[in-house]
Scaffold this motif. Structure first.
Motif, short mmCIF file in Angstrom:
data_model
loop_
_atom_site.label_atom_id
_atom_site.label_comp_id
_atom_site.label_asym_id
_atom_site.label_seq_id
_atom_site.Cartn_x
_atom_site.Cartn_y
_atom_site.Cartn_z
N LEU A 41 29.70 -2.37 31.50
CA LEU A 41 31.26 -2.81 31.07
C LEU A 41 31.56 -2.04 29.65
N MET A 42 30.65 -1.98 28.90
CA MET A 42 30.57 -1.50 27.61
C MET A 42 30.75 0.10 27.93
N LEU A 43 29.92 0.57 28.72
CA LEU A 43 29.89 1.86 29.03
C LEU A 43 31.10 2.38 29.50
N LEU A 44 31.76 1.64 30.43
CA LEU A 44 32.89 2.23 31.18
C LEU A 44 34.05 2.27 30.13
N ALA A 45 34.18 1.20 29.15
CA ALA A 45 35.00 1.46 28.34
C ALA A 45 35.06 2.47 27.24
N HIS A 46 33.65 2.67 27.03
CA HIS A 46 33.23 4.07 26.28
C HIS A 46 33.83 5.31 26.93
N VAL A 47 33.50 5.27 28.21
CA VAL A 47 33.88 6.06 29.14
C VAL A 47 35.34 6.72 28.86
N TRP A 48 36.28 5.69 29.07
CA TRP A 48 37.53 5.41 28.99
C TRP A 48 37.99 6.17 27.82
N ILE A 49 37.56 5.62 26.80
CA ILE A 49 37.89 6.14 25.31
C ILE A 49 37.63 7.50 25.27
N GLY A 50 36.52 7.70 25.31
CA GLY A 50 36.05 9.35 25.15
C GLY A 50 37.07 10.12 26.16
N VAL A 51 36.93 10.01 27.23
CA VAL A 51 37.83 10.92 28.24
C VAL A 51 39.35 10.77 27.92
N TRP A 52 39.87 9.81 27.27
CA TRP A 52 41.15 9.70 26.86
C TRP A 52 41.36 10.55 25.73
N GLY A 53 40.45 10.55 24.82
CA GLY A 53 40.56 11.33 23.66
C GLY A 53 40.48 12.91 23.81
N VAL A 54 39.47 13.24 24.58
CA VAL A 54 39.36 14.45 25.17
C VAL A 54 40.78 15.00 25.90
N LEU A 55 41.22 14.31 26.95
CA LEU A 55 42.17 14.45 27.74
C LEU A 55 43.71 14.66 27.01
N THR A 56 43.70 13.74 25.76
CA THR A 56 44.86 13.78 25.19
C THR A 56 45.03 14.97 24.03
N ASP A 57 43.73 15.71 23.73
CA ASP A 57 43.74 16.63 22.83
C ASP A 57 43.76 17.93 23.60
N TYR A 58 43.51 18.14 24.89
CA TYR A 58 43.22 19.57 25.32
C TYR A 58 44.49 19.55 26.60
N VAL A 59 44.66 18.75 27.30
CA VAL A 59 45.76 18.53 28.28
C VAL A 59 47.13 18.01 27.66
N THR A 60 47.42 18.65 26.88
CA THR A 60 48.90 18.78 26.19
C THR A 60 49.89 19.68 26.51
N VAL A 103 40.28 9.17 36.96
CA VAL A 103 38.99 8.69 35.85
C VAL A 103 39.27 7.06 36.02
N PHE A 104 40.11 6.57 36.05
CA PHE A 104 40.63 5.25 36.03
C PHE A 104 39.78 4.54 37.36
N ALA A 105 40.25 5.34 38.38
CA ALA A 105 39.71 4.82 39.85
C ALA A 105 38.20 5.06 39.75
N VAL A 106 37.76 5.82 39.27
CA VAL A 106 36.18 6.24 39.57
C VAL A 106 35.47 4.97 38.70
N VAL A 107 35.96 4.80 37.31
CA VAL A 107 35.55 3.56 36.50
C VAL A 107 35.67 2.49 37.15
N LEU A 108 36.63 2.19 37.91
CA LEU A 108 36.99 0.78 38.42
C LEU A 108 35.83 0.72 39.76
N VAL A 109 35.54 1.64 40.28
CA VAL A 109 34.76 1.79 41.50
C VAL A 109 33.16 1.50 41.06
N VAL A 110 32.78 2.57 40.02
CA VAL A 110 31.29 2.31 39.29
C VAL A 110 31.33 0.88 38.94
N GLY A 111 32.10 0.27 38.23
CA GLY A 111 32.16 -0.90 37.71
C GLY A 111 32.08 -2.16 38.73
#
Lengths: 124, 130
Positions: free
Chosen positions: A68-87, A106-114
């Motif tokens: 659960l921590m890993l998926l939160a970590h993934v979400w925050i990290g990917v969000w940071g990268v996407l909001t920096d470059y996909v603008t 990403v959210f769908a994959v995170v949910l399924v993996v979780g």
């Protein structure tokens, strides 16, 4: 201008994201180092050893919390990268739609993996 | 290169012509390895799921992991993981106020590159048993 509204950030707030990212990092590091030292320290691991390790209640709890921590970590990290470059500044007017779609994917994959991961941990 | 309409000075936003500092490389690599690790999670969850299903599946996973392809795949997962971990520890060290100056940041980046290179080398030795 051009500021991304943090509607999809996990904590809805940079400070929460910052703290969650660090706490989750420490838990993930502890878990992976534990597994790594277990693997490095054992000569030949049998199925009994392996199910013994993952079948213990404390390990199921440790694995579940780490996932659960890993998926939160993934979400925050990917969000940071996407909001920096996909603008819109970098990619033009379609960027917000593209970012939203990527975030949904990403959210769908995170949910399924979780869900799959928790099922694996608790099936032992 | 464009000339700024605000103050008449040249503006260079072509990143390919800008020489990045070592701290930028450390940061970019932290992001790149993070994205790579997202994909690694899928492989690792799948391997764990299979290894815990039955003894036959467990032995099959062991067999697979001894193949050179899977060893290489594990290296492609572990190497980014090690870099991401070491760079993450640097963030925590900087959070408590150590290495926040320009020189400290540059030294920290060099330490991260050196330490992760050594650990990645050790991982290779472990995987291939040199």
């Amino acid at each position: 201008m051009g500021r991304v509204t943090p509607i999809a950030s996990l904590g809805k707030n940079g400070l929460y994201d910052y703290v969650i990212q660090r706490i989750s990092a420490v838990v993930i590091a502890a878990y992976f180092l534990y597994i790594l030292f277990y693997l490095v320290g054992s000569d030949q691991i049998t199925y009994a050893d392996w199910t013994g390790l993952f079948g213990a209640l404390w390990m199921k709890v440790f694995s579940s919390i780490t996932l659960l921590m890993l998926l939160a970590h993934v979400w925050i990290g990917v969000w940071g990268v996407l909001t920096d470059y996909v603008t819109t500044r970098i990619m033009g007017p379609g960027a917000n739609t593209v970012r939203l779609l990527l975030e949904l994917a990403v959210f769908a994959v995170v949910l399924v993996v979780g869900v799959v991961g928790l099922a694996v941990f608790w099936s032992v | 290169m464009k000339i700024s309409s605000v103050n008449g000075r040249p503006v260079n936003l072509d990143i390919k012509t800008i020489e990045l500092p070592i701290t930028a490389y450390a940061s970019i690599l932290h992001r790149v390895t993070g994205i790579l690790l997202c994909a690694s999670v899928l492989v690792l969850v799948w391997l764990l799921q299979k290894s815990l299903t039955s003894e036959a599946d467990f032995l099959q996973v062991q067999q697979m992991l001894s193949s050179s392809f899977m060893k290489f795949l594990m290296f492609l997962i572990l190497a980014p993981f090690i870099y991401h971990l070491v760079a993450g520890v640097r963030h925590l060290v900087m959070d408590v106020g150590i290495g926040e100056s320009l020189e400290g940041g540059q030294l920290g980046a060099k330490i991260v590159f050196a330490a992760s290179a050594v650990l990645i080398l050790l991982t290779g030795v472990w995987l291939w048993g040199v």
